[in-house]
Design an enzyme around this catalytic site. Structure first.
Site, PDB file in Angstrom:
ATOM      1  N   ASP A 228      -6.375  39.361 -27.815  1.00 43.01           N
ATOM      2  CA  ASP A 228      -5.174  39.827 -28.808  1.00 43.01           C
ATOM      3  C   ASP A 228      -4.148  38.944 -29.326  1.00 43.01           C
ATOM      4  OD1 ASP A 228      -4.072  41.968 -30.657  1.00 43.01           O
ATOM      5  OD2 ASP A 228      -2.533  41.869 -29.296  1.00 43.01           O
ATOM      6  N   GLU A 277     -17.586  32.581 -13.381  1.00 40.79           N
ATOM      7  CA  GLU A 277     -18.141  32.831 -11.980  1.00 40.79           C
ATOM      8  C   GLU A 277     -19.028  34.201 -11.856  1.00 40.79           C
ATOM      9  OE1 GLU A 277     -14.714  33.490  -9.643  1.00 40.79           O
ATOM     10  OE2 GLU A 277     -13.767  31.546 -10.255  1.00 40.79           O
TER      11      GLU A 277
HETATM   12  C1  NOJ Z   1      -3.464  42.449 -33.208  1.00 38.27           C
HETATM   13  C2  NOJ Z   1      -3.928  43.717 -33.191  1.00 38.27           C
HETATM   14  O1  NOJ Z   1      -5.092  43.711 -33.756  1.00 38.27           O
HETATM   15  C3  NOJ Z   1      -2.766  44.414 -33.862  1.00 38.27           C
HETATM   16  O2  NOJ Z   1      -3.233  45.978 -34.112  1.00 38.27           O
HETATM   17  C4  NOJ Z   1      -1.390  44.519 -32.937  1.00 38.27           C
HETATM   18  O3  NOJ Z   1      -0.466  45.228 -33.783  1.00 38.27           O
HETATM   19  C5  NOJ Z   1      -1.119  43.059 -32.929  1.00 38.27           C
HETATM   20  N1  NOJ Z   1      -2.056  42.128 -32.414  1.00 38.27           N
HETATM   21  C6  NOJ Z   1      -0.012  42.860 -31.761  1.00 38.27           C
HETATM   22  O4  NOJ Z   1      -0.639  43.200 -30.515  1.00 38.27           O
END
Ligand code: NOJ
Length: 563
Positions: A228, A277
């Site tokens: 993310d 790994e």
């Molecule tokens: C991207 C994620 O896909 C989204 O849903 C989220 O709100 C933001 N990152 C923050 O984590």
């Protein structure tokens, strides 16, 4: 002789469609299905999807013909941003189950030949994470504050934020804390909601912790991680002002002091050594919003991550010329680093493509109007066949195989997306693509669960259900099944790193890949092209006569030149 082809070629039986091998480079042409756990299937009747619900429906996913499942976060979280605010990276939130459920899900998936990719959220934690709670409680000078970005405010009394950065969800990217003695104190950085404080990746404890978290889930058996905000971990030294009041315009078009800084690549080089790994060719996929596909390619250099989402492709309108440009640029950008291209049309952050394409072009990825639903579905089906014909890996978001539209008329009182409440953020209407999916024609929450669903499903949802579409000739679900089955039997689909463009009328894309030909008509009118061989699949009614094929508006066709 004129031949009217049925829309759908017969689906393969799952047994035949199943890949028997566990190929080392499985991810290069994998179709990866995104499960948004809270909206997939609810096993315990609390209105919220859960891991057991996913486990119980794995046979559906196997039969659909996908290779891997990416699960959006299911970790312990106060759910300020639907789980993207993690309080404990090594625990499952009780609303989704527990670690044993996660283990059972991974084992069952493997038993069915499916891989499991989990979401990892390293840019920020929840404000309920142990480190952050201690950082707040211990007051200024706490060593725990160094693991986040705490700063004194500007202005005479520190009443102004330390810099001019804005939250992606709208409003300032800084929140001032009340110190343990009750005074107004320091500020902390949060690129997203205030409940999501950003980690300071310059601090070695942060890197150590995340390498340990990687191992925790790798030991449990996951096949990879979706990272993310992969482009956000490292901030420019000194957290300099942006100097612009139009951050929204710059986002995605420029390297920002908080996004796509070159330092992030050191993190991924270290992570790669950890992953390597482990046996079994596990992978990383980056959620990296960068200004160009060329910069995205930096994330997938041979010693970094395996894949990165192609948001440039996702953001492209249904337009032959624009699509061809983004396909060419993507393939050119990925070739030198040896990474597969990826293709994606929908996810939990954008308006579903059946609704995007139902609206006029140029509106971006957050759309608030239903548009012409019939047109949107026709284009969505055609766009899917185009995507699945391109070389590389493709991502499918739950429910798109049903042709689901966004639910654009959710009442304000049921909305949960924090971006919606913070106003002018780049997001804000994400609840519409997160409505729980329909499994059955009728019954409680259309088979999602036994007691309603956390977001209301619209009337008519059951007509789009898996039950209603299974075995129905011409249904979108059967189109996906046939397309995914064909990817397994046609070696030229998905493989390689190039396409050979064929001459085509305006508004039409035509390309060959070995013995496979794909033609996509994005023009609003029917067109006549060569019939390139044996018709494999089409997203609409195609007529063939005397070596020519007539494609209705917004239709994609697949041919093979093998008899
Ligand atoms: C991207 C994620 O896909 C989204 O849903 C989220 O709100 C933001 N990152 C923050 O984590």
């Amino acid at each position: 002789m004129t031949q009217q082809h049925s829309v759908i070629a017969p689906a393969q039986t799952p047994a035949k469609a199943q890949r028997s091998d566990r190929r080392g480079d499985w991810w290069r042409d994998a179709v990866i299905y995104q499960v948004y756990p809270r909206s997939f299937a609810d096993s315990n009747g609390d209105g919220m999807g859960d891991l057991e619900g996913v486990r119980a429906r794995l046979p559906y996913l196997r039969d659909l013909g996908i290779d891997a499942v990416w699960l959006s976060p299911f970790y312990a979280s106060p759910q300020a941003d639907a789980g993207y605010d993690v309080a404990d990276y090594r625990a499952v939130d009780p609303m989704f189950g527990n670690l044993l459920d996660a283990d059972a899900l991974i084992r069952d998936a493997h038993g069915l030949g499916l891989r499991i990719i989990v979401d990892l959220v390293p840019n920020h934690s929840s404000d309920q994470h142990e480190w952050f709670k201690r950082a707040l409680g211990e007051g200024p000078g706490s060593p725990l504050r160094e693991r986040y970005h705490f700063r004194p405010g500007k202005g005479e009394h520190g009443e102004l934020p330390p810099n001019d950065w804005e939250s992606i969800f709208g409003g300032p990217a800084w929140t001032r804390v009340t110190e343990p003695d009750g005074s107004a104190g320091e500020w902390y950085l949060h690129l997203f909601a205030p409940e999501q404080p950003d980690f300071n990746w310059e601090h070695p404890a942060v890197g150590d912790e995340f390498r340990s978290i990687l191992r925790f889930w790798l030991d449990i058996g996951v096949d990879g991680f979706r990272i993310d905000v992969a482009h956000g971990l490292v901030k420019a030294e000194g957290l300099p002002d942006l100097g612009s009041h139009d951050q929204l315009k710059l986002l995605g078009n420029d390297v920002m002091p908080f996004f796509d800084q070159d330092g992030v690549h050191d993190v991924y080089r270290q992570w790669r050594t950890v992953l390597d790994e482990y046996a079994g060719e596990r992978i990383f996929v980056a959620e990296a919003w960068t200004p160009t596909v060329e910069r995205t390619a930096n994330y997938v250099r041979p010693d970094e991550l395996h894949q990165a989402f192609n948001f440039q492709y996702l953001s492209t309108d249904w337009d032959a010329e624009e699509l061809r440009t983004v396909v060419d640029r993507t393939l050119e950008a990925m070739r030198p680093v040896g990474a597969p291209a990826t293709w994606v049309l929908s996810n939990h952050d954008v308006t579903r493509h059946a609704t995007r394409f139902a609206n006029p072009p140029g509106l971006g990825t957050q759309i608030r109007t239903a548009g012409d639903r019939e047109l949107g579905l026709r284009r969505a089906r055609a766009a899917t066949l185009l995507m699945l014909a391109l070389p590389g890996s493709a991502y499918v978001y739950q429910g798109e195989e049903l042709g689901l539209p966004d639910v654009v008329d959710l009442p304000d009182e049921v909305r949960q997306d924090p971006a919606y409440f913070r106003g002018a953020g780049q997001d804000g209407f994400r609840d519409g693509c997160r409505v729980p999916i329909p499994w059955t024609r009728d019954g409680s929450s259309y088979g999602f669960g036994s007691a309603g669903s956390w977001l209301p499903q619209p009337d008519g949802w059951g007509e789009l259900s898996i039950e209603a579409q299974t075995g129905t000739p011409g249904s979108t679900l059967e189109l996906y099944r046939s397309a995914l089955a064909a990817r397994r039997t046609q070696p030229d689909l998905g493989a390689g790193d190039s396409v050979e463009w064929l001459r085509a009328p305006e508004g039409v894309l035509a390309f060959r890949r070995g013995e496979f030909v794909c033609v996509a008509n994005t023009s609003g009118e029917s067109v006549t092209t060569s019939a390139y061989g044996r018709l494999l699949l089409a997203s609409g009614e195609v007529t063939e006569a005397d070596g020519e094929a007539k494609l209705p508006a917004d239709t994609t066709v697949w041919w093979t030149t093998t008899p």
